[in-house]
Write a protein that holds these residues in place. Sequence first.
Motif, PDB file in Angstrom:
ATOM      1  N   ALA A 155       0.852  -1.200   0.000  1.00  0.00           N
ATOM      2  CA  ALA A 155       0.000   0.000   0.000  1.00  0.00           C
ATOM      3  C   ALA A 155       0.879   1.239   0.000  1.00  0.00           C
ATOM      4  O   ALA A 155       1.977   1.247   0.583  1.00  0.00           O
ATOM      5  CB  ALA A 155      -0.919   0.002   1.216  1.00  0.00           C
ATOM      6  N   ASP A 156       0.385   2.297  -0.648  1.00  0.00           N
ATOM      7  CA  ASP A 156       1.143   3.548  -0.665  1.00  0.00           C
ATOM      8  C   ASP A 156       0.824   4.367   0.577  1.00  0.00           C
ATOM      9  O   ASP A 156       0.106   3.910   1.481  1.00  0.00           O
ATOM     10  CB  ASP A 156       0.888   4.332  -1.954  1.00  0.00           C
ATOM     11  CG  ASP A 156      -0.568   4.788  -2.124  1.00  0.00           C
ATOM     12  OD1 ASP A 156      -1.304   4.849  -1.112  1.00  0.00           O
ATOM     13  OD2 ASP A 156      -0.965   5.109  -3.253  1.00  0.00           O
ATOM     14  N   CYS A 171       6.739  -5.494   2.703  1.00  0.00           N
ATOM     15  CA  CYS A 171       5.387  -5.093   3.116  1.00  0.00           C
ATOM     16  C   CYS A 171       5.240  -5.218   4.629  1.00  0.00           C
ATOM     17  O   CYS A 171       5.715  -6.174   5.236  1.00  0.00           O
ATOM     18  CB  CYS A 171       4.340  -5.959   2.423  1.00  0.00           C
ATOM     19  SG  CYS A 171       4.323  -5.840   0.622  1.00  0.00           S
ATOM     20  N   LYS A 172       4.535  -4.288   5.229  1.00  0.00           N
ATOM     21  CA  LYS A 172       4.300  -4.309   6.670  1.00  0.00           C
ATOM     22  C   LYS A 172       2.883  -4.752   7.027  1.00  0.00           C
ATOM     23  O   LYS A 172       2.564  -4.938   8.202  1.00  0.00           O
ATOM     24  CB  LYS A 172       4.560  -2.923   7.257  1.00  0.00           C
ATOM     25  CG  LYS A 172       6.008  -2.441   7.105  1.00  0.00           C
ATOM     26  CD  LYS A 172       6.199  -1.071   7.717  1.00  0.00           C
ATOM     27  CE  LYS A 172       7.645  -0.614   7.567  1.00  0.00           C
ATOM     28  NZ  LYS A 172       7.844   0.747   8.148  1.00  0.00           N
ATOM     29  N   LEU A 173       2.046  -4.922   6.031  1.00  0.00           N
ATOM     30  CA  LEU A 173       0.647  -5.246   6.260  1.00  0.00           C
ATOM     31  C   LEU A 173       0.316  -6.613   5.681  1.00  0.00           C
ATOM     32  O   LEU A 173       0.931  -7.043   4.695  1.00  0.00           O
ATOM     33  CB  LEU A 173      -0.264  -4.198   5.620  1.00  0.00           C
ATOM     34  CG  LEU A 173      -0.033  -2.738   6.025  1.00  0.00           C
ATOM     35  CD1 LEU A 173      -0.888  -1.819   5.160  1.00  0.00           C
ATOM     36  CD2 LEU A 173      -0.342  -2.538   7.495  1.00  0.00           C
ATOM     37  N   ARG A 213      -9.804   0.211  -7.776  1.00  0.00           N
ATOM     38  CA  ARG A 213      -9.236   1.108  -6.764  1.00  0.00           C
ATOM     39  C   ARG A 213      -9.565   0.534  -5.389  1.00  0.00           C
ATOM     40  O   ARG A 213     -10.696   0.629  -4.918  1.00  0.00           O
ATOM     41  CB  ARG A 213      -9.826   2.514  -6.912  1.00  0.00           C
ATOM     42  CG  ARG A 213      -9.562   3.157  -8.270  1.00  0.00           C
ATOM     43  CD  ARG A 213     -10.476   4.355  -8.483  1.00  0.00           C
ATOM     44  NE  ARG A 213     -11.880   3.952  -8.422  1.00  0.00           N
ATOM     45  CZ  ARG A 213     -12.895   4.803  -8.261  1.00  0.00           C
ATOM     46  NH1 ARG A 213     -12.671   6.097  -8.143  1.00  0.00           N
ATOM     47  NH2 ARG A 213     -14.149   4.359  -8.236  1.00  0.00           N
ATOM     48  N   LEU A 214      -8.566  -0.049  -4.764  1.00  0.00           N
ATOM     49  CA  LEU A 214      -8.750  -0.697  -3.477  1.00  0.00           C
ATOM     50  C   LEU A 214      -8.027   0.077  -2.386  1.00  0.00           C
ATOM     51  O   LEU A 214      -6.852   0.419  -2.532  1.00  0.00           O
ATOM     52  CB  LEU A 214      -8.218  -2.134  -3.516  1.00  0.00           C
ATOM     53  CG  LEU A 214      -8.831  -3.075  -4.554  1.00  0.00           C
ATOM     54  CD1 LEU A 214      -8.140  -4.428  -4.493  1.00  0.00           C
ATOM     55  CD2 LEU A 214     -10.333  -3.220  -4.351  1.00  0.00           C
ATOM     56  N   LYS A 215      -8.734   0.320  -1.301  1.00  0.00           N
ATOM     57  CA  LYS A 215      -8.142   0.970  -0.133  1.00  0.00           C
ATOM     58  C   LYS A 215      -7.859  -0.083   0.929  1.00  0.00           C
ATOM     59  O   LYS A 215      -8.550  -1.081   1.028  1.00  0.00           O
ATOM     60  CB  LYS A 215      -9.086   2.025   0.444  1.00  0.00           C
ATOM     61  CG  LYS A 215      -9.491   3.123  -0.512  1.00  0.00           C
ATOM     62  CD  LYS A 215      -8.361   4.099  -0.790  1.00  0.00           C
ATOM     63  CE  LYS A 215      -8.066   4.996   0.373  1.00  0.00           C
ATOM     64  NZ  LYS A 215      -7.096   6.065   0.038  1.00  0.00           N
TER      65      LYS A 215
END
Length: 242
Positions: A155-156, A171-173, A213-215
């Motif tokens: 994720a940005d 990645c941290k998530l 577009r995924l958050k």
Amino acid sequence: MKYAIIAAGEGSRLAKEGVNAPKPLVKVNGVCLIDRLISVFMDNHAEQIIVICNSNMTAVSQHLAELKEKGLNGTAVPLEYIVKSTPSSMHSFYEISKYLEDGPFCLTTVDTIFHEKEFAQYIKEFNKCVENGTADGMMGVTDFIDDEKPLYVGADSDMNITGFFDEQNGCKLISGGIYGLTPGAITILRQCIERGDSRMRNFQRALVAAGCRLKARLFSKVLDIDHAGDIAKAEKFLNGES
């Protein structure tokens, strides 16, 4: 909003470790996993709740039939359920997708454990994104990693999802197995099924590849009940002990 629950697994690892109840009926803090999710969804304005359960788990289908007839704790539940064994979670999602074509929905697996207040905030944010047209979906993620095979989420800085990965790659998530989606995702799901994909993580990758577009929405922790010891972990977490 509609909610959907995948409850079609057999819980074989739990059974091997001495947990006799089928996974949807495993109790955390004295409440069946399936009942806990239904209660949380009802608290978040569920228009309809769709569940798929394994055809070999007659106790679960009987439980769902009773819920549909009598409600949960005296409250009517707008419940629909399918009894069918499937080869994967993605195929289970496909089986219930016909109920999810007409608006945004939230999907989880039956053993997903999270704090109710965090989930309520997540639903509010997802609804806001849908109303504003700023996202096609919102995935629940966490930086707490306690999964045997986590799906890492890129994720940005604005929490726009850039990819899903089997390896950490910085990645941290990781995915929490909480999927807030709009109906366009159903088309991509069916394309995945047609080409023989069989894992939810491949479906998520297909969403990114299709330009959805995924958050990402951060949860403090999201736990799964895969082993007998996970039940005590979940109770401590929900009781604020860890």
